[in-house]
Design a protein around this motif. Sequence first.
Motif, mmCIF file in Angstrom:
data_model
loop_
_atom_site.group_PDB
_atom_site.id
_atom_site.type_symbol
_atom_site.label_atom_id
_atom_site.label_comp_id
_atom_site.label_asym_id
_atom_site.label_seq_id
_atom_site.Cartn_x
_atom_site.Cartn_y
_atom_site.Cartn_z
ATOM 1 N N GLN A 178 33.031 52.295 32.126
ATOM 2 C CA GLN A 178 33.284 52.593 33.054
ATOM 3 C C GLN A 178 32.316 51.962 34.345
ATOM 4 O O GLN A 178 31.271 51.754 34.168
ATOM 5 C CB GLN A 178 32.985 54.465 33.709
ATOM 6 C CG GLN A 178 34.008 55.385 32.929
ATOM 7 C CD GLN A 178 35.225 55.321 33.310
ATOM 8 O OE1 GLN A 178 35.681 55.306 34.901
ATOM 9 N NE2 GLN A 178 36.056 55.167 32.795
ATOM 10 N N THR A 179 32.717 50.997 35.195
ATOM 11 C CA THR A 179 31.972 50.400 35.583
ATOM 12 C C THR A 179 31.625 50.977 37.191
ATOM 13 O O THR A 179 31.958 52.069 37.535
ATOM 14 C CB THR A 179 33.184 49.212 36.984
ATOM 15 O OG1 THR A 179 32.522 48.544 37.468
ATOM 16 C CG2 THR A 179 33.892 49.893 37.594
ATOM 17 N N LYS A 180 30.125 50.449 37.305
ATOM 18 C CA LYS A 180 29.403 51.281 38.349
ATOM 19 C C LYS A 180 29.346 50.395 39.344
ATOM 20 O O LYS A 180 28.637 50.986 40.674
ATOM 21 C CB LYS A 180 27.827 50.978 37.708
ATOM 22 C CG LYS A 180 27.793 51.808 35.939
ATOM 23 C CD LYS A 180 26.072 52.233 35.594
ATOM 24 C CE LYS A 180 25.999 53.172 34.200
ATOM 25 N NZ LYS A 180 24.739 52.448 33.671
ATOM 26 N N ASN A 181 29.627 48.654 39.767
ATOM 27 C CA ASN A 181 29.773 48.673 41.355
ATOM 28 C C ASN A 181 31.182 48.117 41.772
ATOM 29 O O ASN A 181 31.069 47.864 42.496
ATOM 30 C CB ASN A 181 29.294 46.849 40.371
ATOM 31 C CG ASN A 181 28.105 47.011 40.202
ATOM 32 O OD1 ASN A 181 26.646 47.334 40.375
ATOM 33 N ND2 ASN A 181 27.909 47.322 38.136
ATOM 34 N N PRO A 208 30.957 42.540 36.607
ATOM 35 C CA PRO A 208 30.952 43.854 37.612
ATOM 36 C C PRO A 208 31.262 44.072 38.869
ATOM 37 O O PRO A 208 31.763 44.988 39.509
ATOM 38 C CB PRO A 208 29.007 43.821 37.637
ATOM 39 C CG PRO A 208 28.635 42.784 37.192
ATOM 40 C CD PRO A 208 29.652 41.872 36.410
ATOM 41 N N LYS A 209 30.743 43.058 39.353
ATOM 42 C CA LYS A 209 31.871 42.488 40.328
ATOM 43 C C LYS A 209 32.951 42.625 40.772
ATOM 44 O O LYS A 209 33.963 41.160 40.871
ATOM 45 C CB LYS A 209 31.128 41.709 41.291
ATOM 46 C CG LYS A 209 29.853 42.267 42.043
ATOM 47 C CD LYS A 209 28.910 41.152 42.922
ATOM 48 C CE LYS A 209 27.675 41.148 43.579
ATOM 49 N NZ LYS A 209 27.156 40.278 44.126
ATOM 50 N N ILE A 239 35.911 42.926 42.725
ATOM 51 C CA ILE A 239 36.551 42.496 43.123
ATOM 52 C C ILE A 239 36.391 40.752 43.880
ATOM 53 O O ILE A 239 37.381 39.951 44.131
ATOM 54 C CB ILE A 239 36.793 43.206 45.028
ATOM 55 C CG1 ILE A 239 37.488 44.267 45.092
ATOM 56 C CG2 ILE A 239 36.841 42.054 46.041
ATOM 57 C CD1 ILE A 239 36.960 45.663 46.002
ATOM 58 N N GLN A 240 34.957 40.252 43.801
ATOM 59 C CA GLN A 240 34.790 39.337 43.676
ATOM 60 C C GLN A 240 35.998 38.490 42.834
ATOM 61 O O GLN A 240 35.963 37.190 43.095
ATOM 62 C CB GLN A 240 33.795 38.968 43.717
ATOM 63 C CG GLN A 240 32.776 37.832 43.740
ATOM 64 C CD GLN A 240 31.001 37.357 43.920
ATOM 65 O OE1 GLN A 240 31.315 38.071 42.519
ATOM 66 N NE2 GLN A 240 30.452 37.202 44.477
ATOM 67 N N ALA A 241 35.158 38.585 41.165
ATOM 68 C CA ALA A 241 36.197 38.266 40.213
ATOM 69 C C ALA A 241 37.715 37.984 40.967
ATOM 70 O O ALA A 241 38.503 37.303 40.838
ATOM 71 C CB ALA A 241 35.964 38.459 38.910
ATOM 72 N N GLU A 242 38.592 39.340 40.938
ATOM 73 C CA GLU A 242 39.343 39.173 41.855
ATOM 74 C C GLU A 242 39.914 38.253 42.507
ATOM 75 O O GLU A 242 40.816 36.887 41.620
ATOM 76 C CB GLU A 242 40.056 40.669 41.787
ATOM 77 C CG GLU A 242 40.457 41.582 41.316
ATOM 78 C CD GLU A 242 39.877 43.211 41.514
ATOM 79 O OE1 GLU A 242 40.545 42.808 42.892
ATOM 80 O OE2 GLU A 242 39.748 44.085 41.461
ATOM 81 N N ASN A 243 39.434 38.128 43.353
ATOM 82 C CA ASN A 243 39.436 37.127 44.488
ATOM 83 C C ASN A 243 39.211 35.721 43.857
ATOM 84 O O ASN A 243 40.084 34.682 44.011
ATOM 85 C CB ASN A 243 38.681 36.783 45.584
ATOM 86 C CG ASN A 243 39.193 38.215 46.393
ATOM 87 O OD1 ASN A 243 39.615 38.585 46.381
ATOM 88 N ND2 ASN A 243 37.658 38.368 46.769
ATOM 89 N N GLN A 244 37.905 35.718 42.754
ATOM 90 C CA GLN A 244 38.529 33.931 42.434
ATOM 91 C C GLN A 244 39.046 33.262 41.705
ATOM 92 O O GLN A 244 39.668 31.956 41.762
ATOM 93 C CB GLN A 244 36.816 33.911 41.937
ATOM 94 C CG GLN A 244 35.617 34.067 42.723
ATOM 95 C CD GLN A 244 34.190 34.187 41.723
ATOM 96 O OE1 GLN A 244 34.212 34.347 40.966
ATOM 97 N NE2 GLN A 244 33.144 33.687 42.257
ATOM 98 N N PHE A 245 39.942 34.309 40.874
ATOM 99 C CA PHE A 245 40.622 33.653 39.812
ATOM 100 C C PHE A 245 42.579 34.203 40.266
ATOM 101 O O PHE A 245 43.152 32.926 39.730
ATOM 102 C CB PHE A 245 40.642 34.994 38.528
ATOM 103 C CG PHE A 245 39.605 34.436 37.487
ATOM 104 C CD1 PHE A 245 39.448 32.898 36.708
ATOM 105 C CD2 PHE A 245 38.481 35.347 37.220
ATOM 106 C CE1 PHE A 245 38.438 32.837 35.860
ATOM 107 C CE2 PHE A 245 37.747 35.032 37.195
ATOM 108 C CZ PHE A 245 37.791 34.011 36.012
ATOM 109 N N ALA A 246 42.677 34.841 40.799
ATOM 110 C CA ALA A 246 44.016 34.905 42.353
ATOM 111 C C ALA A 246 44.242 32.960 42.259
ATOM 112 O O ALA A 246 45.652 33.100 42.974
ATOM 113 C CB ALA A 246 43.738 36.233 42.572
#
Length: 311
Positions: A76-79, A45-46, A48-55
């Motif tokens: 569709q994401t809600k967060n 759901p978050k 951007i947080q997941a993008e940062n972590q895996f990138a």
Amino acid sequence: MPITLPRSLPAFDVLNKEGVMVMGLDTAGKQDIRPLKIGLLNLMPKKIQAENQFARLIGASPLQVDLRLIRMTEHQTKNTAAEHMAEFYKPFQDVKHEKFDGLIITGAPIEKLDFEDVTYWDEFKEILEWTQTNVHSTFGVCWGGMAMINYFHDVKKHLLPAKSFGCFRHDNLKSASPYLRGFSDDFVIPVSRWTEMKQEEVDAAGLITLLGSNETGPCLVEDKKHRALYIFNHFEYDSGTLKEEYDRDVANGTPINVPCNYYPDDDPTQNPLNRWRSHAHLLYGNWVSEIYLTTPFDQSLIGQASTDLRA
């Protein structure tokens, strides 16, 4: 070599400030090399947080990685802001004609649901079939890994009586594995889940368990037939991710134990310690290296039989 990201993606500035080598798409296009094309199917759901972590983890490799962000087509994401999703993500149906050197499938906060009850399960199964023809190596994380091992091998997930939550010691069970180069004999990994996979059922499926714990069971499983790794725990977590989950549940009045072996003296008023960061970088760096060593230079050959360049 760096990871290539759009300069406007939040992860670009975050990683750049951390010292991770990042490169804008305009600069990367001028280099006369083929970067590894790795997709991130982000089910969290978050986003951007997941993008940062895996990138952060795949960007620590000495190889140039072209990271592509993918979402489920109809869900569709809600967060996460719609503008962010529209600018940086492609629905699966728009990329399924492409070939990828690697694909990471994240977890999702739906683990208590039966797989068939997940709203996007039909498209998810289509994606898993697609990985067999269009992806050289797939890395399923937490729910993503459980869903993959269930789909390909009918290994069941089992609901736990209480949430497995904290930093648990794990054993290096296959030290000769190329994915575990540089690993210690034992170490801690963040765990945050309501379900588990049973070791005897993983063994019965003929799969190889690389990392495991006496307390939380199998962690990292290799599936050579499907060119996949399944990890049920969270090397990618930031130092404060378990704290965020704990604080959220406390604020919501949700019964939750203090994450074990995370805060000094298990005291949530103290700052948590990150004791898994080095092994997180090792694992994802080794995975990227294995992709580099085995993927064909001609991307059209990805997914075909016997594309291991070391064979």
